[in-house]
Enzyme design. Structure first.
Site, mmCIF file in Angstrom:
data_model
loop_
_atom_site.group_PDB
_atom_site.id
_atom_site.type_symbol
_atom_site.label_atom_id
_atom_site.label_comp_id
_atom_site.label_asym_id
_atom_site.label_seq_id
_atom_site.Cartn_x
_atom_site.Cartn_y
_atom_site.Cartn_z
ATOM 1 N N GLU A 1 0.820 -1.223 0.000
ATOM 2 C CA GLU A 1 0.000 0.000 0.000
ATOM 3 C C GLU A 1 0.842 1.256 0.000
ATOM 4 O O GLU A 1 0.587 2.179 -0.757
ATOM 5 C CB GLU A 1 -0.911 0.051 1.228
ATOM 6 C CG GLU A 1 -2.254 -0.611 1.061
ATOM 7 C CD GLU A 1 -2.144 -2.093 1.171
ATOM 8 O OE1 GLU A 1 -1.074 -2.562 1.572
ATOM 9 O OE2 GLU A 1 -3.108 -2.788 0.850
ATOM 10 N N HIS B 1 -10.721 -4.899 10.444
ATOM 11 C CA HIS B 1 -11.279 -4.672 9.114
ATOM 12 C C HIS B 1 -12.549 -3.857 9.158
ATOM 13 O O HIS B 1 -13.287 -3.824 8.198
ATOM 14 C CB HIS B 1 -11.610 -6.015 8.451
ATOM 15 C CG HIS B 1 -10.401 -6.729 7.934
ATOM 16 N ND1 HIS B 1 -9.524 -7.368 8.748
ATOM 17 C CD2 HIS B 1 -9.938 -6.884 6.674
ATOM 18 C CE1 HIS B 1 -8.562 -7.904 8.017
ATOM 19 N NE2 HIS B 1 -8.785 -7.631 6.754
#
Lengths: 339, 378
Positions: free
Chosen positions: B90, B159
């Protein structure tokens, strides 16, 4: 190189006189790397650097006046005083900063290189071959982003050269204490690109290596990792007392000063005379003095500049220049996409 | 903990329901149904075909057709040079996209969920958001960061966080949170065309939901203005301000309240930064009561900012304190019943006689009339 050295020395003077403030990181001693690489670039090529970016800016062509004003925080600076020492940006010279976080510039540089490839392949600008140079230090080579970008640059064969200015010290942390394998150039082949080590105190050697690496990138053969062994004569920044470094080590590298070495080379090989070199010195001093005067006399930014430039388009795309919603204009919803 | 409002009703049963499709009241000639997924896919498709500088970058956006199938079919259409499958890096690929945006191309970066954007947040904030300012307008960053945000179903604490408040607190970013398909299409297209960094917060559970869309929405130039909220349902007794999935909950709650004679006005914020303070204030000046609903953690959240805005600008118009409904102040638990309790839910009503029960519901999404106010604080 002389401009870089004189400029940085003047920065130190100005800082101690209170004209410059905040974090200032000087480049003394590493000039060979900047000059050796950047002077081979074209205007469209880009340079991404770290907080030690004054000399990269100067080498790339940003006028000394603009850099000095920026450091003084005046409105005539290259970023109108809003960036500062660590954030030099220049659209026309393609200097993409100036990043404070180490490792932050590497992905950005990789992205700029990516654009070169994208423009060539997708936008069909066939002659777009601009190369990007990413400058960073030895400490950065332990950062995750560095490895992520070595991987992606090699994977996508991007026209970039990763230039490591290994000055052996990250503030007070010696490179040998921080790195499991201190030979940084070996990290290149692990990702499928050549890794080259060069003596960063010798500008001519740096230039040779740079020519090869930049040529490689321009021909589309992919990235290169170049490790330049160099040294910074001053501390990490002007606030750093620089107590941890051994004076013997400093003396050793001071003897290998790139400017003195090049002067000696020029004189020995009769490429220039003493008088010529003195004239250059004098000229540069004048340029730097002029830059300081210009910066001194420049105005500070006006109050209204505080809120400017947060966005390129503050109203956001959905609102047109006349202030009304674009979606209310019947002509606006006439299809533009060929789906 | 936040106050809980409990409504006293005369009916008996207590039901928890999942939100169903909410009806858009403003487009009365609802032609087609479109899921949010199709809306996003068509928006990306159209923007990529209109401007060859737009490209996609992210994990699994290409051959896998998108982790949530948002980018389905785009690899086949536009090729691997414009739909890039990245390694799991990322920080690296977000930085690469930002660097490319400095040079004038328009990346759309997909984060598999916005939780992963924390690995890249340095680039979103420092390299993207702040650059136009630091370079004094010389280098703008026309980039879009998109992906699902907030809680999904049973995915656990790492998450499920909502990042609206984090990104919206940073100047230099535009933060959008669509609810319906119309929002998704219009805001994504506007975001891609916008010359500034845009954080586009979708919601995984909304991807499969269908909404009616008019022909205007289907047009390939359709864009919604950034920074304008939408009044989904007009009312006069109380204002409920929400974004993303909570708009659906608010509409459901409004329907229930209607049966009890309370006419709620529901505002779909659409844009968290810039926040449409004028619409919210105008609504509160009309109804005199405000409830903000969000799925995120309560402290320093969007509801807090709206409350501050109302207090600063419309204090004299408030008849009751602003009620802030948010997710529980805990990392998201895994067990299904605990997870349900950790996010706002629509609960119909209690019996008048269950007043003494010790229900430990963290939040209830129904506001009530001043006369029958009842607060329980945990």
């Amino acid at each position: 190189m002389i401009l870089g050295r004189a400029f940085e020395d003047m920065c130190a003077q100005m800082y101690y006189r209170g004209k410059m403030f905040g974090f200032v990181h000087l480049y003394n001693g590493q000039e060979a790397v900047s000059t050796g690489f950047i002077k081979l670039l074209k205007q469209q090529d880009s340079v991404v650097s770290t907080y030690r970016d004054h000399v990269h800016a100067l080498s790339k062509g940003v006028p000394a006046r603009a850099v000095m004003s920026e450091l003084f925080g005046k409105t005539t600076g290259c970023c109108r005083g809003q960036g500062g020492s660590m954030h030099m940006f220049s659209r026309e010279h393609n200097l993409l900063g100036g990043f404070a976080f180490i490792g932050e510039g590497i992905p950005v540089a990789t992205g700029a290189a990516f654009t070169s490839k994208y423009k060539r392949e997708v936008l069909k600008e066939a002659d777009c071959d601009h190369v990007t140079l990413a400058f960073f230090g030895d400490g950065t080579c332990n950062n995750g982003q560095f490895f992520e970008c070595l991987n992606m640059a090699a994977l996508w064969k991007l026209p970039i050269v990763f230039v490591v200015e290994n000055n052996l010290w990250a503030i007070g942390m010696s490179h040998l204490r921080a790195t499991s394998d201190p030979q940084i150039y070996k990290k290149g082949p692990a990702f499928g690109m050549p890794g080259i080590h060069v003596d960063g105190m010798d500008v001519l050697k740096v230039r040779e290596v740079a020519k090869d690496a930049i040529g490689r990138a321009r021909r589309g053969e992919g990235p290169t990792l170049v490790e330049c062994e160099t040294y910074r004569f001053r501390g990490h920044s002007l606030a750093d007392p620089d107590e941890l470094r051994d004076p013997a080590e400093k003396a050793h590298y001071a003897a290998r000063d790139p400017i003195t070495a090049l002067k000696k080379y020029l004189i020995e090989n009769s490429l220039a005379s003493e008088a010529d070199l003195k004239a250059i010195d004098k000229k540069i001093d004048e340029v730097v003095e002029d830059a300081v005067e210009f910066a001194d006399e420049s105005p500070v930014p006006s109050q209204s500049q505080l809120l400017e430039n947060v966005f390129a388009d503050p109203k956001g795309f959905g609102i047109g220049p006349d202030g009304r919603y674009r979606c209310e204009d019947p002509k606006f919803t006439e299809g533009t996409a060929h789906v | 903990m936040l106050g809980i409002v409990r409504q006293k009703m005369l009916e008996q049963s207590l039901k928890k329901i999942r939100p169903a499709v909410s009806v858009l009241r403003s487009y009365s000639s609802a032609a087609k149904q479109m899921t949010v997924r199709e809306a996003l896919n068509s928006a990306l498709d159209e923007e990529m075909s209109a401007d060859s500088k737009v490209f996609l970058m992210g994990e699994e956006v290409g051959e896998y057709q998108g982790a949530y199938k948002i980018t389905k079919g785009l690899l086949d259409k536009y090729g691997p040079e414009r739909v890039l499958d990245t390694p799991i890096t990322e920080a690296g690929f977000t930085g690469i996209a930002v660097g490319a945006a400095y040079y004038g191309v328009k990346p759309v970066v997909e984060f598999m969920t916005f939780n992963f954007s924390m690995q890249a947040i340095d680039h979103i904030i420092n390299s993207a958001a702040k650059t136009n300012y630091m370079s004094s307008g010389r280098i703008s960053v026309p980039i879009v960061f998109r992906g699902p945000n907030g809680a999904a179903a049973g995915v656990g604490a790492q998450h499920s966080q909502c990042y609206a408040a984090w990104y919206a607190s940073c100047p230099g970013l535009k933060v959008l949170a669509p609810y319906s398909s119309e929002d998704a299409r219009g805001l994504l297209k506007a975001g891609i065309r916008d010359p500034d960094p845009v954080v586009f917060l979708e919601n995984e559970l909304l991807y499969g939901e269908s909404f009616p869309v008019s022909d205007e929405v289907l047009d390939s130039s359709f864009c919604l203005p950034i920074g304008k909220a939408k009044i989904e349902r007009k009312g006069k007794d109380v204002t409920i301000a929400a974004y993303s999935k909570m708009v659906g909950y608010a509409l459901k709650a409004a329907e229930t309240l209607e049966k009890d004679g309370i006419d709620a006005e529901v505002i779909n914020l659409r844009s968290i930064r810039p926040l449409d303070r004028s619409t919210i204030n105008a609504s509160v000046r009309k109804t005199n009561r405000l409830v903000t609903v969000e799925e995120a953690f309560p402290q320093h959240g969007v509801g807090a900012e709206i409350c501050a805005s109302i207090v600063e600008e419309s204090f004299a118009y408030l008849d009751a304190p602003v009620e802030r409904i948010a997710g529980a102040d805990v990392p998201m638990p895994y067990a299904a019943n605990l997870e349900r309790m950790a996010v706002p839910q629509v609960i119909y009503h209690f019996s008048l006689f269950s007043y003494n029960y010790q229900y430990i519901y963290t939040h209830i999404c129904i506001y009530m009339h001043a006369n029958t106010h009842n607060f329980i604080h945990l």
